[in-house]
Write a protein that holds these residues in place. Structure first.
Motif, PDB file in Angstrom:
ATOM      1  N   GLY A 138       2.484   1.705  -3.359  1.00 51.32           N
ATOM      2  CA  GLY A 138       1.528   2.195  -4.338  1.00 51.32           C
ATOM      3  C   GLY A 138       1.217   3.669  -4.157  1.00 51.32           C
ATOM      4  O   GLY A 138       1.128   4.424  -5.130  1.00 51.32           O
ATOM      5  N   MET A 139       1.068   4.081  -2.900  1.00 50.08           N
ATOM      6  CA  MET A 139       0.794   5.490  -2.625  1.00 50.08           C
ATOM      7  C   MET A 139       1.960   6.366  -3.080  1.00 50.08           C
ATOM      8  O   MET A 139       1.762   7.447  -3.642  1.00 50.08           O
ATOM      9  CB  MET A 139       0.536   5.689  -1.132  1.00 50.08           C
ATOM     10  CG  MET A 139      -0.753   5.075  -0.637  1.00 50.08           C
ATOM     11  SD  MET A 139      -2.208   5.891  -1.339  1.00 50.08           S
ATOM     12  CE  MET A 139      -3.508   5.163  -0.324  1.00 50.08           C
TER      13      MET A 139
ATOM     14  N   LEU B 180      -5.845   1.770  -1.231  1.00 52.67           N
ATOM     15  CA  LEU B 180      -5.034   1.984  -2.426  1.00 52.67           C
ATOM     16  C   LEU B 180      -5.900   1.986  -3.675  1.00 52.67           C
ATOM     17  O   LEU B 180      -5.699   2.807  -4.583  1.00 52.67           O
ATOM     18  CB  LEU B 180      -3.956   0.899  -2.526  1.00 52.67           C
ATOM     19  CG  LEU B 180      -3.036   1.012  -3.755  1.00 52.67           C
ATOM     20  CD1 LEU B 180      -2.342   2.361  -3.783  1.00 52.67           C
ATOM     21  CD2 LEU B 180      -2.016  -0.120  -3.765  1.00 52.67           C
TER      22      LEU B 180
ATOM     23  N   ARG C 259       0.840  -1.214   0.000  1.00 49.47           N
ATOM     24  CA  ARG C 259       0.000   0.000   0.000  1.00 49.47           C
ATOM     25  C   ARG C 259       0.868   1.254   0.000  1.00 49.47           C
ATOM     26  O   ARG C 259       0.637   2.185  -0.787  1.00 49.47           O
ATOM     27  CB  ARG C 259      -0.911  -0.046   1.234  1.00 49.47           C
ATOM     28  CG  ARG C 259      -1.945   1.083   1.341  1.00 49.47           C
ATOM     29  CD  ARG C 259      -1.448   2.289   2.158  1.00 49.47           C
ATOM     30  NE  ARG C 259      -0.759   1.902   3.355  1.00 49.47           N
ATOM     31  CZ  ARG C 259      -1.354   1.614   4.514  1.00 49.47           C
ATOM     32  NH1 ARG C 259      -2.663   1.622   4.594  1.00 49.47           N
ATOM     33  NH2 ARG C 259      -0.624   1.310   5.582  1.00 49.47           N
ATOM     34  N   ASP C 260       1.885   1.271   0.865  1.00 50.21           N
ATOM     35  CA  ASP C 260       2.766   2.445   0.944  1.00 50.21           C
ATOM     36  C   ASP C 260       3.517   2.650  -0.370  1.00 50.21           C
ATOM     37  O   ASP C 260       3.686   3.779  -0.839  1.00 50.21           O
ATOM     38  CB  ASP C 260       3.745   2.279   2.099  1.00 50.21           C
ATOM     39  CG  ASP C 260       3.046   2.270   3.449  1.00 50.21           C
ATOM     40  OD1 ASP C 260       1.886   2.723   3.513  1.00 50.21           O
ATOM     41  OD2 ASP C 260       3.661   1.804   4.427  1.00 50.21           O
TER      42      ASP C 260
ATOM     43  N   ARG D  40      -7.556   5.234  -3.866  1.00 52.54           N
ATOM     44  CA  ARG D  40      -6.619   6.303  -4.238  1.00 52.54           C
ATOM     45  C   ARG D  40      -6.259   6.208  -5.719  1.00 52.54           C
ATOM     46  O   ARG D  40      -6.128   7.228  -6.403  1.00 52.54           O
ATOM     47  CB  ARG D  40      -5.362   6.205  -3.377  1.00 52.54           C
ATOM     48  CG  ARG D  40      -4.480   7.448  -3.485  1.00 52.54           C
ATOM     49  CD  ARG D  40      -5.148   8.650  -2.811  1.00 52.54           C
ATOM     50  NE  ARG D  40      -4.423   9.881  -3.069  1.00 52.54           N
ATOM     51  CZ  ARG D  40      -4.732  10.749  -4.015  1.00 52.54           C
ATOM     52  NH1 ARG D  40      -5.789  10.523  -4.810  1.00 52.54           N
ATOM     53  NH2 ARG D  40      -4.033  11.852  -4.174  1.00 52.54           N
TER      54      ARG D  40
ATOM     55  N   LEU E 131      -1.175  -2.643  -7.004  1.00 50.35           N
ATOM     56  CA  LEU E 131      -2.466  -3.051  -6.455  1.00 50.35           C
ATOM     57  C   LEU E 131      -2.777  -4.492  -6.822  1.00 50.35           C
ATOM     58  O   LEU E 131      -3.270  -5.260  -5.982  1.00 50.35           O
ATOM     59  CB  LEU E 131      -3.567  -2.122  -6.971  1.00 50.35           C
ATOM     60  CG  LEU E 131      -4.997  -2.498  -6.548  1.00 50.35           C
ATOM     61  CD1 LEU E 131      -5.143  -2.440  -5.034  1.00 50.35           C
ATOM     62  CD2 LEU E 131      -6.018  -1.582  -7.221  1.00 50.35           C
TER      63      LEU E 131
ATOM     64  N   ALA F 288       1.325   1.866 -10.178  1.00 53.83           N
ATOM     65  CA  ALA F 288       0.461   1.751  -9.004  1.00 53.83           C
ATOM     66  C   ALA F 288      -0.594   0.674  -9.203  1.00 53.83           C
ATOM     67  O   ALA F 288      -0.915  -0.078  -8.274  1.00 53.83           O
ATOM     68  CB  ALA F 288      -0.205   3.100  -8.712  1.00 53.83           C
TER      69      ALA F 288
END
Length: 615
Positions: free
Chosen positions: A277-278, A311, A274-275, A314, A294, A290
């Motif tokens: 991807g962000m 994610l 998640r981090d 986002r 995911l 990204a």
């Protein structure tokens, strides 16, 4: 004196273990009892085979008449725990005495006591066998004495059965350990492997520590398999192994502890992705990576995992809104250090554009009703462009708007109640020709004036500002509504906006002849921007206050109109489109589908604009 004996079933089992053979398909403990002479017994302790010879009582010399003295000697040996090790121990003496005087009650009682003590000693040896390598050998030695000394004694028969079961448990333990070493755990129903042998060993000898340790080892092997799968991000496979493992020792917490460890590992992996991807989303053109992140994340995340949802949300936001979120209000910095107009992020989506079937006052230019979809959101100015915002543009560029160059515009004349032409009127003036405050919507601007402001704002911010398309305007004006008006019903709710109402009164007492019954907004003429509540998208005054320029060229009807919401433009066109009701509009012109054609150079007291910005 010594009765013949048969070969125990354990002999076959021991031989099988020694040869590492399959024993013709027989399980340990299967019957195979041919008659045979007394042979040495073979037992397994630890990893070694040990020969336990058949016991033969040593010769005992008793002179005639010494029987009572020897009985006393035997009882003394019993008291001292000397049962069978030497010729003057209790069992050899008692066997000789029984041979001479079989009916003697005292000798029989002493013999029974000796057998009972043998059984006690043998059971003690069995009890020690998990910790003492010689325990099973000692139990066999006791059993061999018992077979000779009291083969028909019920207690001894039961004891010998316990020894046989101990033998069988040892052999089952060995078989289980070999299966365990080979990875054949027998964890699945119908698969015979280590677990079955260990459990059978426990059935033969409850309390078998080696079998219990083997069962724990099977559980540990399954947990290791689960952890190996988790290390490969196969958490579904890991859970399958854990479910098998928790059947091995259901009352233990070992599997629960492993499940927590794996869950922690899974959580850390999901959160790390998640981090990642962000962070990737913050890069230019980071959306494809990204999405790959995911996809990797979804392979290991449990269903409905909040980090994966975060994610995905986002990514959707970036795909549809860039670095913004729906409903967000923001301003861009100008090169001068000032801020641009307040913009609201409009959610992406679709709507039916145009007049509805049976809509009163609709005309053919508002049809056919057609579906338009915005795959990406956009930002729209929260209010109409103000005099103050337009002033900053004019002062920065020395731009000469159309009304300035032409020297006149159209204002409202209170005496006649009509719109009239008046000289020396431009963007600095209000609807009656007075100087306007900076909070008022800018009037007396043409479509090209609005586009010049948008071009300057784009240069100042590095972003793309423009007039909205017709589709963008109607989409935001409706904000999800499907009726002819932006609000339910035919009568606007209180403070719906600055539109014509029968309750409105001009400074000289005039009233509208064609207006909404029972409505009053408190203004005759435009109101300061943002004075009335916003709609569901957070935008003000789309259905009232002032009508607004849009980017489209005029087309009579929507046949072949863009379905993606882009402006419908013909190069060099002069006729442009006006959208949205105003302070002076009749109710028919406040409808969400209403549109009007006019020359792009038109300027007057009812017409302004606002901008949109790409995300």
């Amino acid at each position: 004196m010594t009765p013949p004996r048969t070969r125990s079933p354990r002999l076959l089992a021991f031989a099988c273990v020694l040869a590492l053979a399959a024993c013709d398909g027989k399980r340990v403990g299967d019957a195979d009892t041919p008659e045979a002479q007394r042979n040495p017994l073979v037992t397994i302790t630890g990893e070694e085979a040990v020969v336990v010879p058949a016991w033969q009582p040593p010769p005992v010399m008793i002179e005639p008449g010494e029987e009572s003295t020897v009985l006393a000697e035997a009882n003394t040996a019993l008291g001292e725990g000397r049962l069978f090790g030497g010729p003057r121990d209790a069992v050899p003496l008692l066997l000789e005495l029984l041979a001479r005087q079989p009916g003697d009650a005292d000798i029989q009682r002493a013999h029974a006591r000796a057998i009972a003590l043998l059984i006690v000693a043998g059971d003690a040896a069995l009890a020690r066998m998990d910790n003492d390598p010689n325990g099973l050998v000692r139990a066999h030695e006791v059993g061999e004495v018992g077979r000779t000394a009291a083969p028909a004694d019920a207690g001894m028969v039961a004891y010998l059965s316990r020894v046989d079961r101990a033998d069988q448990s040892v052999q089952l333990d060995h078989r289980g350990e070999r299966e365990l070493q080979s990875g054949r755990l027998g964890e699945a129903p119908g698969d015979r492997g280590a677990l079955d042998y260990f459990r059978e060993a426990l059935e033969r000898r409850p309390g078998d520590a080696r079998a219990s340790q083997g069962i724990a080892a099977v559980e540990s092997a399954l947990i290791r398999r689960a952890e190996d799968r988790a290390a490969q991000n196969d958490f579904d496979g890991a859970e399958q192994q854990l479910k098998l493992a928790e059947r091995v020792r259901p009352r233990m917490t070992t599997v629960d502890d492993a499940r927590r460890r794996i869950a922690t590992q899974r959580r850390a992996g999901v959160d790390a992705l998640r981090d990642k991807g962000m962070a990737v989303l913050m890069r230019e053109n980071g959306l494809p990576e990204a999405r790959r992140t995911l996809s990797e994340m979804l392979r290991i995340a449990p269903p409905g995992d909040p980090a994966a949802t975060e994610l995905r949300t986002r990514i959707d936001q970036v795909a549809h809104y860039g670095l913004f979120r729906p409903g967000q209000v923001f301003t861009d910095a100008l090169q001068s250090g000032a801020r641009g107009p307040q913009m609201v992020v409009v959610p992406h989506g679709g709507f039916r554009m145009g007049a509805r079937e049976g809509e009163t006052d609709a005309n053919k230019s508002e049809r056919p009703l057609h579906y338009v979809r915005f795959d990406r959101g956009f930002a729209m100015a929260r209010t109409e462009t103000t005099v103050g915002e337009f002033r900053r543009f004019v002062q920065a560029t020395n731009y000469k708007p159309r009304a300035v160059r032409r020297g006149h515009s159209i204002v409202y004349d209170e005496r006649s109640g009509t719109l009239v032409r008046r000289s020396n009127i431009d963007w600095r003036h209000d609807y009656v020709g007075q100087l306007a405050s900076d909070a008022m919507p800018v009037l007396h601007v043409s479509a090209r004036d609005a586009e010049a402001y948008a071009h300057w704002l784009s240069q100042q911010t590095g972003e793309r500002y423009a007039l909205p398309s017709e589709a963008q305007f109607e989409y935001t004006e409706r904000a999800g509504s499907e009726g002819s008006l932006a609000w339910p019903g035919t009568i606007p709710p209180r403070f719906a906006g600055n539109i014509t109402g029968m309750g409105d009164v001009s400074p000289t007492g005039r009233r509208w002849r064609n207006a909404f019954l029972g409505y009053s907004d408190g203004y005759w003429g435009p109101a300061p921007t943002g004075r009335y509540p916003p709609n569901a998208f957070g935008l003000h005054d789309l259905s009232g206050n002032v009508s607004e320029w849009v980017a489209d060229c005029w087309h009579v009807g929507y046949r072949r109109a863009p379905a993606d919401g882009q402006p419908w433009v013909n190069p060099g066109c002069r006729q442009r489109v006006i959208r949205g009701g105003s302070w002076v509009s009749a109710p028919a012109q406040v409808r969400s589908a209403w549109r009007l054609s006019t020359d792009g150079d038109t300027t007057n007291a009812r017409l302004g604009f606002r901008l949109v910005r790409e995300l």
